[in-house]
Design a protein around this motif. Structure first.
Motif, short mmCIF file in Angstrom:
data_model
loop_
_atom_site.label_atom_id
_atom_site.label_comp_id
_atom_site.label_asym_id
_atom_site.label_seq_id
_atom_site.Cartn_x
_atom_site.Cartn_y
_atom_site.Cartn_z
N ASP A 319 0.82 -1.22 0.00
CA ASP A 319 0.00 0.00 0.00
C ASP A 319 0.85 1.27 0.00
OD1 ASP A 319 1.02 -0.32 2.54
OD2 ASP A 319 -0.83 0.20 3.58
N ILE A 322 -0.81 4.36 -1.44
CA ILE A 322 -1.94 4.81 -0.64
C ILE A 322 -1.43 5.64 0.53
CG2 ILE A 322 -3.86 4.04 0.82
CD1 ILE A 322 -4.02 1.53 -0.96
N VAL A 323 -0.36 5.16 1.15
CA VAL A 323 0.24 5.88 2.27
C VAL A 323 0.86 7.19 1.80
CG1 VAL A 323 2.07 5.81 4.01
CG2 VAL A 323 0.61 3.81 3.64
N CYS A 324 1.55 7.16 0.66
CA CYS A 324 2.20 8.38 0.16
C CYS A 324 1.16 9.44 -0.18
CB CYS A 324 3.06 8.06 -1.05
SG CYS A 324 4.27 9.35 -1.44
N HIS A 325 0.05 9.01 -0.79
CA HIS A 325 -1.01 9.96 -1.09
C HIS A 325 -1.55 10.59 0.19
CE1 HIS A 325 -5.36 10.92 -1.77
NE2 HIS A 325 -4.82 11.60 -2.77
N ARG A 326 -1.70 9.79 1.23
CA ARG A 326 -2.20 10.31 2.51
C ARG A 326 -1.21 11.32 3.11
NH1 ARG A 326 -2.10 5.70 5.96
NH2 ARG A 326 -3.77 4.94 4.61
N VAL A 327 0.08 10.98 3.07
CA VAL A 327 1.09 11.85 3.65
C VAL A 327 1.17 13.18 2.89
CG1 VAL A 327 3.59 12.13 4.00
CG2 VAL A 327 2.48 9.98 4.61
N SER A 329 -1.07 14.50 0.94
CA SER A 329 -2.34 15.24 1.01
C SER A 329 -2.44 16.05 2.29
CB SER A 329 -3.53 14.28 0.90
OG SER A 329 -3.58 13.71 -0.40
N LYS A 330 -1.79 15.57 3.35
CA LYS A 330 -1.73 16.37 4.58
C LYS A 330 -0.84 17.58 4.39
CE LYS A 330 -2.58 12.59 7.84
NZ LYS A 330 -2.00 11.77 8.94
N LEU A 338 -5.36 9.75 -6.12
CA LEU A 338 -5.09 8.32 -5.94
C LEU A 338 -6.08 7.50 -6.73
CD1 LEU A 338 -3.74 5.89 -4.39
CD2 LEU A 338 -5.49 6.25 -2.62
#
Length: 373
Positions: A319, A322-327, A329-330, A338
């Motif tokens: 994932d 998915i994690v990079c997009h979350r990081v 996006s913050k 994504l």
């Protein structure tokens, strides 16, 4: 051994004007860009936009021009993007560097390869918009260049499978930790190659390939087994069998598309996996003083939009995107996107037989929205 599909063939883009552009890095390696142009596509699409394709470790520009299906270069041409470039950097299976004891790290690629490639492209296309589609460690290293400031002025990036937060299965983490030492000092091998089955019988390479195949009963292709051993955790690890054309899933073709791998790169990937993000390999080496110790330190300052792609069956970098997009996006809300691809793995989103229907339209939509159309 004869090949059903010729090695390094360009038959998949036979209707394009093809030119080859060699260039050199500041640390003394000769690399190559291939330019694919279709003026009729540029006239009806985005004439001022350029797309650069970046392969991953063990592969090459060949993954973007495969003749056995509608490849990404042809798809982009048919969709109005008539100026497409493909990079072969030091990880490319078209070069011998991955089988030499160079001890390169991902920092070398971020600092030397991608900036030199962009300078060469700019020499030909000037100030036109450049978009990048990058895969695997080609994506990791390109993002390292982008987020360190070594490259700039990119209109948008499509990152397949992984970017700046590499994550792997526990079994793959164990291989990253023990593999380089056991193989280099236990067997004397400094690289792995899907072609090891073709080595003379009873040699170290042949014995290793036979042992790996014994543990992978899911198919009959030795190169497929070796690639699962080299990357990820699964049977197979790099793709779903059903997503590949039959002519792709044969030993010699798989070995052409994904070649030899330098074990030393695993050490840098292991350090990133342990850190949970892209970090410098050796913080005390003055050669890389221009690069940050942590490539996410100034994430909010990078205004290039990124489309993160990943298969929901990704058994190589799980994932990660998915994690990079979350990081990211913050750090920069609303800038990045994504897309999770049902039924796809690590590399099949780009080399799959039906990728032109299932995956490429997502790439096209992103490019169009960030182009000059």
């Amino acid at each position: 051994m004869g090949h059903r599909i010729p090695r390094f063939t360009l038959d998949g883009v036979g209707n394009a004007e093809v030119t080859v552009h060699p260039f050199a890095t500041e640390d003394g390696l000769g690399l190559q860009l291939t330019r694919f142009r279709r003026d009729d596509a540029r006239a009806q699409g985005a004439p001022d936009d350029v797309v650069l394709l970046v392969h991953g470790l063990t592969s090459s520009s060949d993954m973007f021009v495969m003749p056995e299906h509608t490849n990404l270069v042809r798809f982009l041409h048919d969709s109005g993007f008539g100026e497409v470039w493909a990079l072969d950097f030091r990880m490319s299976s078209r070069f011998p560097y991955a089988m030499e004891t160079r001890r390169d790290t991902l920092d070398d690629i971020a600092q030397y390869d991608h900036p030199a490639a962009l300078r060469e492209i700019r020499r030909h296309v000037g100030a036109r918009r450049i978009h990048v589609v990058a895969h695997c460690l080609g994506s990791v290293t390109f993002h390292m260049s982008l987020f360190s400031g070594a490259v700039s002025g990119i209109a948008g990036v499509v990152a397949n499978s992984v970017a700046l937060t590499p994550r792997v299965h526990p079994w793959a983490r164990l291989k990253l930790t023990l593999g380089p030492v056991l193989l280099e000092y236990g067997t004397g091998l400094s690289y792995l190659d899907p072609r090891f089955r073709d080595a003379p019988p009873l040699t170290r390479r042949w014995l290793l390939a036979r042992a790996v195949s014994f543990l992978h009963p899911e198919c009959r292709e030795a190169a497929c087994h070796m690639q699962s051993f080299m990357w990820g955790s699964g049977r197979p690890a790099m793709y779903r069998h059903r997503n590949l054309a039959r002519r792709t899933h044969v030993h010699e073709r798989l070995a052409d598309l994904n070649g030899a791998c330098d074990l030393h790169y695993y050490r840098h990937v292991r350090k990133m996996v342990a850190a949970g993000r892209a970090v410098k390999s050796d913080t005390g080496d003055p050669r890389y003083a221009a690069l940050p110790d942590d490539y996410l330190v100034n994430a909010a300052d990078v205004d290039t939009p990124i489309l993160f792609l990943t298969g929901d069956r990704n058994d190589v970098f799980t994932d990660s995107n998915i994690v990079c997009h979350r990081v990211l996006s913050k750090a920069a809300p609303g800038r990045h996107e994504l897309r999770i691809l049902p039924g796809y793995g690590h590399i099949d989103p780009l080399i799959g037989a039906n990728a032109h229907r299932d995956v490429f339209p997502h790439i096209l939509d992103f490019l169009k929205r960030h182009s000059g159309r």
